[in-house]
Design a protein around this motif. Sequence first.
Motif, mmCIF file in Angstrom:
data_model
loop_
_atom_site.group_PDB
_atom_site.id
_atom_site.type_symbol
_atom_site.label_atom_id
_atom_site.label_comp_id
_atom_site.label_asym_id
_atom_site.label_seq_id
_atom_site.Cartn_x
_atom_site.Cartn_y
_atom_site.Cartn_z
ATOM 1 N N PHE A 82 -2.906 0.986 -19.262
ATOM 2 C CA PHE A 82 -1.706 0.159 -19.391
ATOM 3 C C PHE A 82 -1.371 -0.007 -20.858
ATOM 4 O O PHE A 82 -2.255 -0.188 -21.691
ATOM 5 C CB PHE A 82 -1.927 -1.219 -18.761
ATOM 6 N N GLU A 83 -0.100 0.069 -21.153
ATOM 7 C CA GLU A 83 0.373 -0.175 -22.510
ATOM 8 C C GLU A 83 1.770 -0.774 -22.427
ATOM 9 O O GLU A 83 2.690 -0.145 -21.900
ATOM 10 C CB GLU A 83 0.401 1.113 -23.322
ATOM 11 N N GLY A 84 1.903 -1.994 -22.929
ATOM 12 C CA GLY A 84 3.206 -2.645 -22.891
ATOM 13 C C GLY A 84 3.663 -2.916 -21.470
ATOM 14 O O GLY A 84 2.928 -3.494 -20.666
ATOM 15 N N HIS A 85 4.880 -2.485 -21.155
ATOM 16 C CA HIS A 85 5.495 -2.806 -19.865
ATOM 17 C C HIS A 85 5.140 -1.821 -18.765
ATOM 18 O O HIS A 85 5.598 -1.965 -17.638
ATOM 19 C CB HIS A 85 7.015 -2.842 -20.012
ATOM 20 N N ALA A 86 4.312 -0.817 -19.060
ATOM 21 C CA ALA A 86 4.057 0.230 -18.061
ATOM 22 C C ALA A 86 2.581 0.630 -18.025
ATOM 23 O O ALA A 86 1.842 0.469 -19.001
ATOM 24 C CB ALA A 86 4.910 1.460 -18.358
ATOM 25 N N GLY A 87 2.195 1.151 -16.860
ATOM 26 C CA GLY A 87 0.845 1.646 -16.686
ATOM 27 C C GLY A 87 0.868 3.025 -16.064
ATOM 28 O O GLY A 87 1.884 3.470 -15.513
ATOM 29 N N LEU A 88 -0.265 3.703 -16.134
ATOM 30 C CA LEU A 88 -0.407 5.042 -15.580
ATOM 31 C C LEU A 88 -1.634 5.105 -14.685
ATOM 32 O O LEU A 88 -2.671 4.509 -14.994
ATOM 33 C CB LEU A 88 -0.583 6.086 -16.694
ATOM 34 N N VAL A 89 -1.515 5.827 -13.582
ATOM 35 C CA VAL A 89 -2.655 6.239 -12.773
ATOM 36 C C VAL A 89 -2.542 7.756 -12.675
ATOM 37 O O VAL A 89 -1.547 8.280 -12.175
ATOM 38 C CB VAL A 89 -2.645 5.600 -11.369
ATOM 39 N N LEU A 90 -3.563 8.466 -13.158
ATOM 40 C CA LEU A 90 -3.443 9.922 -13.294
ATOM 41 C C LEU A 90 -4.583 10.652 -12.612
ATOM 42 O O LEU A 90 -5.270 11.488 -13.207
ATOM 43 C CB LEU A 90 -3.381 10.309 -14.783
ATOM 44 N N ASP A 91 -4.802 10.332 -11.345
ATOM 45 C CA ASP A 91 -5.754 11.101 -10.540
ATOM 46 C C ASP A 91 -5.099 12.420 -10.126
ATOM 47 O O ASP A 91 -3.874 12.570 -10.176
ATOM 48 C CB ASP A 91 -6.142 10.292 -9.292
ATOM 49 N N GLU A 92 -5.895 13.367 -9.707
ATOM 50 C CA GLU A 92 -5.355 14.651 -9.256
ATOM 51 C C GLU A 92 -4.364 14.464 -8.116
ATOM 52 O O GLU A 92 -3.377 15.197 -8.007
ATOM 53 C CB GLU A 92 -6.502 15.567 -8.806
ATOM 54 N N ASN A 93 -4.614 13.479 -7.261
ATOM 55 C CA ASN A 93 -3.723 13.234 -6.124
ATOM 56 C C ASN A 93 -2.837 12.002 -6.316
ATOM 57 O O ASN A 93 -1.659 12.028 -5.958
ATOM 58 C CB ASN A 93 -4.534 13.082 -4.835
ATOM 59 N N ILE A 94 -3.400 10.918 -6.811
ATOM 60 C CA ILE A 94 -2.622 9.696 -7.013
ATOM 61 C C ILE A 94 -2.047 9.712 -8.424
ATOM 62 O O ILE A 94 -2.766 9.550 -9.405
ATOM 63 C CB ILE A 94 -3.475 8.437 -6.799
ATOM 64 N N ASP A 95 -0.740 9.894 -8.519
ATOM 65 C CA ASP A 95 -0.044 10.011 -9.807
ATOM 66 C C ASP A 95 1.074 8.969 -9.812
ATOM 67 O O ASP A 95 2.055 9.102 -9.081
ATOM 68 C CB ASP A 95 0.515 11.430 -9.955
ATOM 69 N N LEU A 96 0.903 7.916 -10.643
ATOM 70 C CA LEU A 96 1.814 6.779 -10.599
ATOM 71 C C LEU A 96 2.291 6.386 -11.993
ATOM 72 O O LEU A 96 1.549 6.527 -12.976
ATOM 73 C CB LEU A 96 1.117 5.553 -9.980
ATOM 74 N N ARG A 97 3.523 5.871 -12.044
ATOM 75 C CA ARG A 97 4.041 5.198 -13.227
ATOM 76 C C ARG A 97 4.291 3.761 -12.794
ATOM 77 O O ARG A 97 5.164 3.500 -11.954
ATOM 78 C CB ARG A 97 5.334 5.843 -13.726
#
Length: 357
Positions: free
Chosen positions: A96-111
């Motif tokens: 997480f940085e500021g107003h947004a986060g990332l999930v970067l699994d091979e299958n679960i890809d989220l903003r």
Amino acid sequence: MNTTLEDISKGSELKEQWHQLKAENPKLRTKNAADELGVSESELVACICDGETVVRLTEDWEGIIKEVETLGKVMALTRNESAVHEKHGTYQNISFEGHAGLVLDENIDLRVFHNRWSFGFAVPVENPRGTLNSLQFFDEAGTAVHKIYLMDEERVGKYNKLVEKFRSDDQTNEIRVKDSIKEKKTVSIDEIDTDEFLQKWSELKDTHDFFPLLRTFKAGRTDALRLAEGRFTWKISNNATRKMLELSSENEVPIMVFVSSPGMIQIHSGPVNRIKVMDHWLNVLDPDFNLHLREDHIAESWIVEKPTEDGIVTALEIYDEEHNAIATFFGARKPGKPELEPWREITNQLKLMEVGV
């Protein structure tokens, strides 16, 4: 905001109405029940909050998402009014940085745009396979932004531990939501300097630079597509999404599928195989990825090209009649790599699908 006795009474009344509706139609989904009762989905979930079966969570969204990694394989669900995106995998590489986060699994890809989240609940959901434990998150208007379903029954203890860790002190059965959320103002298409706008478009270095471009000119998304028609964009038939999925499946072309809610973008990257149409729903029904899309909601379909340092990147973008994005499709690619030629061949075919055909 303090909860009053009147609020609690309203929550109890809504709970009774929902129980009656469920008795009449046991298979009715929460979202559809909320629409029928004229309330938001989060209000409906809140009305059955008891602190035991359904538990309200704190607003530590960053902490909760990071803890989801302990649940192992889950199903992530993000939806809007016209598309449902379901993906199986694990929450890993979370930041997480500021107003947004990332999930970067091979299958679960989220903003993750967690600053737009307002309510969270732990909710058991009944389905044909039994009870699924879930975490459900909503924005301040009560719209669902993201849901997470536990798929590994051996992790129920981990799930219970997460719920207890992030349990809110407030377990009353009513919440207050806003009527609407103000969107950032855009100007009329006639107020945009077309030549300057297209010049800046031609100078893009990355697909992520497109949103700042829209903000700079205060341009609505579909207005921007109209300004660039014939140069960077092509309006095409609303049957194009079905054709694209069929061609991608037949030719084994991996694609990227983006579906967003008010507080989340969920992405599938990879092949699509089983394409099935049921009534108005266009579906991808693969083991770890499901897409359910209302074809009858598609009001505009566009092929969109953006210059990048890796060459032209091409997308299929679809919108409803109120100009809301339903979904966006790309050929699967990694930064630093050019676009897949088979994907470009598919989009070139789509360009030939005339509007209204």
